[in-house]
Write a protein that holds these residues in place. Structure first.
Motif, PDB file in Angstrom:
ATOM      1  N   MET A 167     -26.631  81.003  35.073  1.00  0.00           N
ATOM      2  CA  MET A 167     -25.644  81.743  35.847  1.00  0.00           C
ATOM      3  C   MET A 167     -25.730  81.381  37.327  1.00  0.00           C
ATOM      4  SD  MET A 167     -25.629  85.493  34.010  1.00  0.00           S
ATOM      5  CE  MET A 167     -27.393  85.646  33.735  1.00  0.00           C
ATOM      6  N   LEU A 168     -26.940  81.104  37.780  1.00  0.00           N
ATOM      7  CA  LEU A 168     -27.104  80.699  39.167  1.00  0.00           C
ATOM      8  C   LEU A 168     -26.417  79.360  39.429  1.00  0.00           C
ATOM      9  CD1 LEU A 168     -28.430  81.642  41.809  1.00  0.00           C
ATOM     10  CD2 LEU A 168     -30.443  80.311  41.189  1.00  0.00           C
ATOM     11  N   HIS A 169     -26.434  78.469  38.449  1.00  0.00           N
ATOM     12  CA  HIS A 169     -25.724  77.194  38.599  1.00  0.00           C
ATOM     13  C   HIS A 169     -24.229  77.434  38.792  1.00  0.00           C
ATOM     14  CE1 HIS A 169     -28.797  74.118  36.946  1.00  0.00           C
ATOM     15  NE2 HIS A 169     -29.423  75.168  37.420  1.00  0.00           N
ATOM     16  N   LEU A 170     -23.665  78.361  38.018  1.00  0.00           N
ATOM     17  CA  LEU A 170     -22.255  78.696  38.170  1.00  0.00           C
ATOM     18  C   LEU A 170     -21.993  79.317  39.538  1.00  0.00           C
ATOM     19  CD1 LEU A 170     -21.557  80.156  34.609  1.00  0.00           C
ATOM     20  CD2 LEU A 170     -21.090  77.848  35.441  1.00  0.00           C
ATOM     21  N   HIS A 171     -22.943  80.108  40.009  1.00  0.00           N
ATOM     22  CA  HIS A 171     -22.872  80.711  41.340  1.00  0.00           C
ATOM     23  C   HIS A 171     -22.820  79.613  42.405  1.00  0.00           C
ATOM     24  CE1 HIS A 171     -25.163  82.201  44.910  1.00  0.00           C
ATOM     25  NE2 HIS A 171     -24.486  83.304  44.732  1.00  0.00           N
ATOM     26  N   PHE A 172     -23.719  78.629  42.289  1.00  0.00           N
ATOM     27  CA  PHE A 172     -23.721  77.521  43.246  1.00  0.00           C
ATOM     28  C   PHE A 172     -22.393  76.764  43.210  1.00  0.00           C
ATOM     29  CE2 PHE A 172     -28.593  77.130  42.631  1.00  0.00           C
ATOM     30  CZ  PHE A 172     -28.825  78.039  43.654  1.00  0.00           C
ATOM     31  N   GLU A 173     -21.934  76.494  41.990  1.00  0.00           N
ATOM     32  CA  GLU A 173     -20.681  75.752  41.824  1.00  0.00           C
ATOM     33  C   GLU A 173     -19.517  76.478  42.490  1.00  0.00           C
ATOM     34  OE1 GLU A 173     -17.655  75.114  38.176  1.00  0.00           O
ATOM     35  OE2 GLU A 173     -19.717  74.439  37.793  1.00  0.00           O
ATOM     36  N   TYR A 174     -19.457  77.790  42.288  1.00  0.00           N
ATOM     37  CA  TYR A 174     -18.375  78.589  42.863  1.00  0.00           C
ATOM     38  C   TYR A 174     -18.418  78.536  44.390  1.00  0.00           C
ATOM     39  CZ  TYR A 174     -15.576  82.640  44.157  1.00  0.00           C
ATOM     40  OH  TYR A 174     -14.648  83.461  44.730  1.00  0.00           O
ATOM     41  N   LEU A 175     -19.600  78.721  44.970  1.00  0.00           N
ATOM     42  CA  LEU A 175     -19.719  78.719  46.425  1.00  0.00           C
ATOM     43  C   LEU A 175     -19.365  77.366  47.019  1.00  0.00           C
ATOM     44  CD1 LEU A 175     -22.977  80.785  47.102  1.00  0.00           C
ATOM     45  CD2 LEU A 175     -20.611  81.547  47.168  1.00  0.00           C
ATOM     46  N   GLU A 176     -19.790  76.297  46.367  1.00  0.00           N
ATOM     47  CA  GLU A 176     -19.501  74.962  46.879  1.00  0.00           C
ATOM     48  C   GLU A 176     -18.014  74.640  46.801  1.00  0.00           C
ATOM     49  OE1 GLU A 176     -22.019  72.382  44.658  1.00  0.00           O
ATOM     50  OE2 GLU A 176     -23.786  72.784  45.889  1.00  0.00           O
ATOM     51  N   ARG A 177     -17.376  75.110  45.734  1.00  0.00           N
ATOM     52  CA  ARG A 177     -15.954  74.811  45.553  1.00  0.00           C
ATOM     53  C   ARG A 177     -15.062  75.651  46.460  1.00  0.00           C
ATOM     54  NH1 ARG A 177     -15.738  76.092  40.807  1.00  0.00           N
ATOM     55  NH2 ARG A 177     -14.510  78.007  40.845  1.00  0.00           N
ATOM     56  N   THR A 178     -15.425  76.924  46.643  1.00  0.00           N
ATOM     57  CA  THR A 178     -14.555  77.835  47.388  1.00  0.00           C
ATOM     58  C   THR A 178     -14.958  77.994  48.847  1.00  0.00           C
ATOM     59  OG1 THR A 178     -15.895  79.780  46.831  1.00  0.00           O
ATOM     60  CG2 THR A 178     -14.137  79.158  45.278  1.00  0.00           C
ATOM     61  N   HIS A 179     -16.207  77.636  49.157  1.00  0.00           N
ATOM     62  CA  HIS A 179     -16.763  77.869  50.498  1.00  0.00           C
ATOM     63  C   HIS A 179     -16.693  79.346  50.873  1.00  0.00           C
ATOM     64  CE1 HIS A 179     -16.929  73.547  51.026  1.00  0.00           C
ATOM     65  NE2 HIS A 179     -15.660  73.481  50.680  1.00  0.00           N
TER      66      HIS A 179
END
Length: 239
Positions: A167-179
């Motif tokens: 879930m943390l990986h998805l969290h990282f992905e979301y933050l990187e994509r959306t800023h």
């Protein structure tokens, strides 16, 4: 990397290397939740008998990363969205208690280890490798738990952190994509400062805010990518 090259790389591997390879692939979502893990296919991939593959799968089951079904087939453990609020509730309690204890009981030696783990996490963020980032994040929080001097709470916390890595990986992905937000580094530094100052209340507040930030970004990710039913289930997460 080709399949042929992968087979050559893992030829003669022991159950430990099978375990480590599959664990990394599960945590990094190369192997997707619910994906079938066939012993025969894996034995062929790693050029092994089925016994060490079975041992690796048993170890992964102990980490809650794979599930054995009633028909004895093994799949990558699903990410249980419906129980995410309960997971976050437990994580919040464990994170706050371990951080409070660290602020109260830490030594100068503990502070040096926590600060080193924070620097390692910052370096991992710069690498952009989500698996390295999640492992470094876990090590930072486990350094805090070690400073709290309660092995029972630390063990419970580590299990929760392990279960949450995908879930943390998805969290990282979301933050990187959306800023939209930041990659935990500022919060980590503030937690370290509160522990250094032995400010138990501030450490508790920051640990709680840290959990909420992870929760809120994961919910936003799920809302963006999945169904309305999932969205409604996640809104029950405790404040």
């Amino acid at each position: 990397m080709t399949d042929e090259h992968e087979v050559r790389r893992t030829k003669g591997a022991s159950w430990k290397s099978v375990y480590e390879t599959l664990r990394n692939e599960i945590l990094s979502l190369v192997l997707q939740p619910g994906q079938l893990l066939d012993e025969t296919t894996l034995a062929e991939r790693f050029d092994l008998s089925r016994s060490p593959v079975r041992e690796a799968l048993i170890r992964l089951s102990g980490d809650d990363l794979v599930v054995t079904l009633a028909n004895r087939s093994t799949i990558v453990a699903p990410i249980e969205v419906a129980i995410f609020p309960k997971y976050v509730e437990a994580l919040d309690i464990a994170q706050r208690m371990n951080t409070r204890l660290a602020a109260e009981l830490r030594t100068d030696a503990d502070l040096k280890i926590i600060a080193r783990r924070q620097k390692e996490f910052e370096a991992a963020v710069k690498s952009g490798n989500h698996l390295v980032m999640s492992e470094a994040n876990k090590q930072f929080h486990m350094a805090i738990a070690a400073a709290g001097r309660n092995p029972y709470l630390a063990s419970f916390y580590e299990r929760l952190l392990n279960q949450g890595q995908r879930m943390l990986h998805l969290h990282f992905e979301y933050l990187e994509r959306t800023h939209d937000g930041y990659l935990l580094t500022d919060e980590h530094q503030l937690m370290l400062e509160a522990i250094r100052a032995k400010d138990v209340q501030r450490a508790d507040e920051l640990a709680h805010a840290h959990t909420r930030q992870f929760r809120d970004n994961f919910i936003d990710f799920m809302r963006e990518n999945y169904t309305t039913d999932v969205e409604l289930g996640l809104t029950q997460a405790a404040e």
